[in-house]
Motif scaffolding. Sequence first.
Motif, mmCIF file in Angstrom:
data_model
loop_
_atom_site.group_PDB
_atom_site.id
_atom_site.type_symbol
_atom_site.label_atom_id
_atom_site.label_comp_id
_atom_site.label_asym_id
_atom_site.label_seq_id
_atom_site.Cartn_x
_atom_site.Cartn_y
_atom_site.Cartn_z
ATOM 1 N N ARG A 1 -6.487 -50.363 -94.443
ATOM 2 C CA ARG A 1 -5.784 -50.144 -95.712
ATOM 3 C C ARG A 1 -4.645 -49.137 -95.522
ATOM 4 N NH1 ARG A 1 -5.849 -51.070 -100.855
ATOM 5 N NH2 ARG A 1 -7.770 -52.302 -100.774
ATOM 6 N N TRP B 1 -6.145 -59.658 -97.851
ATOM 7 C CA TRP B 1 -7.423 -59.190 -97.294
ATOM 8 C C TRP B 1 -8.342 -60.364 -96.974
ATOM 9 C CZ3 TRP B 1 -7.131 -54.859 -95.165
ATOM 10 C CH2 TRP B 1 -6.394 -53.795 -95.717
ATOM 11 N N GLU C 1 -2.589 -59.026 -103.124
ATOM 12 C CA GLU C 1 -3.324 -58.206 -102.165
ATOM 13 C C GLU C 1 -4.645 -58.856 -101.755
ATOM 14 O OE1 GLU C 1 -4.805 -53.586 -101.530
ATOM 15 O OE2 GLU C 1 -4.141 -54.249 -103.507
ATOM 16 N N CYS D 1 -11.273 -55.637 -92.485
ATOM 17 C CA CYS D 1 -11.665 -55.497 -93.893
ATOM 18 C C CYS D 1 -11.194 -54.157 -94.444
ATOM 19 C CB CYS D 1 -13.183 -55.602 -94.039
ATOM 20 S SG CYS D 1 -13.871 -57.133 -93.363
ATOM 21 N N ALA D 2 -10.735 -54.171 -95.687
ATOM 22 C CA ALA D 2 -10.264 -52.943 -96.336
ATOM 23 C C ALA D 2 -11.386 -51.922 -96.383
ATOM 24 C CB ALA D 2 -9.782 -53.251 -97.753
#
Length: 427
Positions: free
Chosen positions: A354, A333, A329, A342-343
């Motif tokens: 997300r 990202w 993960e 960006c998460a």
Amino acid sequence: LVLFLLLKYRSKQPTTQAEMLKAISQDDEDQFPVIFSQACQYLLLVFGVDVKEVDPSEHSYVLVTILGLSCDRMPSGRKGMPKTALLVLVLWVILLEDDRAPEEELWEAVRVMGVYDGREHVFYGEPRELLTQVWVQEGYLEYRQVPGSEPARYEFLWGPRAHAETSSEQVLQHMLTVNSRKPGASLFLCREAGSHEKEQVNPDEEGLSTWGNPAVEDTLGVKVVDLVAFMLVKYCTKQPTTQAEMLTAVSQTDQEQFTMIFHQACECLQLVFGVDMKEVDPIEHSYVLVTILGLTCDGMLRGKQGMPTTSLLVVVLGVILLEGECAPEKEVWKALGVLGVCAGREHVFYGEPRELLTEVWVQEGHPEYRQVPGSEPARYEFLWGPRAHAETSSVHVLQHILMVSRRRLGASLSLCHEAASNEEERA
């Protein structure tokens, strides 16, 4: 260090870090990792040779050609310099040209390595002899006249030995990996090594002169953004459009300038949103807008007005492939951060990323998101989902990303930022 490693490659001998330190009279081991990394990158990009560590405790290495290709023959006088990197570039160009590359397109492509038809190269020798005779005889390439062409035109295809030793997926994946490494420094070194050649490489003359005028660029840039917004409306409403409609939409009467505006808008649509403009009637200049690679992802979070997200999905699928079909993960990202995604941070086009990646797309079946088996604390990873496998292929994804990477993205990405700013101001 590169010359030392080439000698080891040609003599098929392994080497060690101690040998390399001695070869370059390097006493400072703190500096050696930087020197070693640069030398390895140079070998990979210029010669197609990989340095593989075989014993981490002894720091011992062997040198092998990339992708398992075994080509080692060379025209006379070249002293057996490995040229696998050039062969892989040629195979890649053939793939990008739908498995058969017109000869003129191939010569244009290999200029990036300072290789010109009819000009002796310091590493590769006489390139026409190499491409049209040596590699044809070895079975890596097929070189033939285009059927029915008059005057005669020629094209290159993969030969039987290329099919036997590698695959289109491996070539595409290798080129994508190389492309992500900022190869400028190594290619500069390659050209420096060949600086005794009299003719210099001409700079690329891309784009039209109108874009060199800042005042004109500002005006046209605004019109490009307006045209992108118009096209997105057509895409979201599933309506075709015509050149006449687009000219009206951007209040443009100059046909020459419209061609530039249209080209930039189409590139922005593809890079940022993953939407292709397809001409369906050349006489009427009518077009339809479709998602790239046949992907049908349209799931979007509330409030984002149905903006297409295909481009972002293709990046995620590409990262998964580069990570051996199973991407941690954090690596996903990290890759998306380059695109400003960006998460946990709302994106003006893509919404909450997300939720998009781990819920919406997972429910649609494009990626699979799962806990890494046995991880404690829990770590997660992405894989291709069943719908991605059904709608596209790894070759198509890698090929698309490589085609995009050949372009100069700055203009289109700056348009993306400008469009995003406009969206935020309107919100």
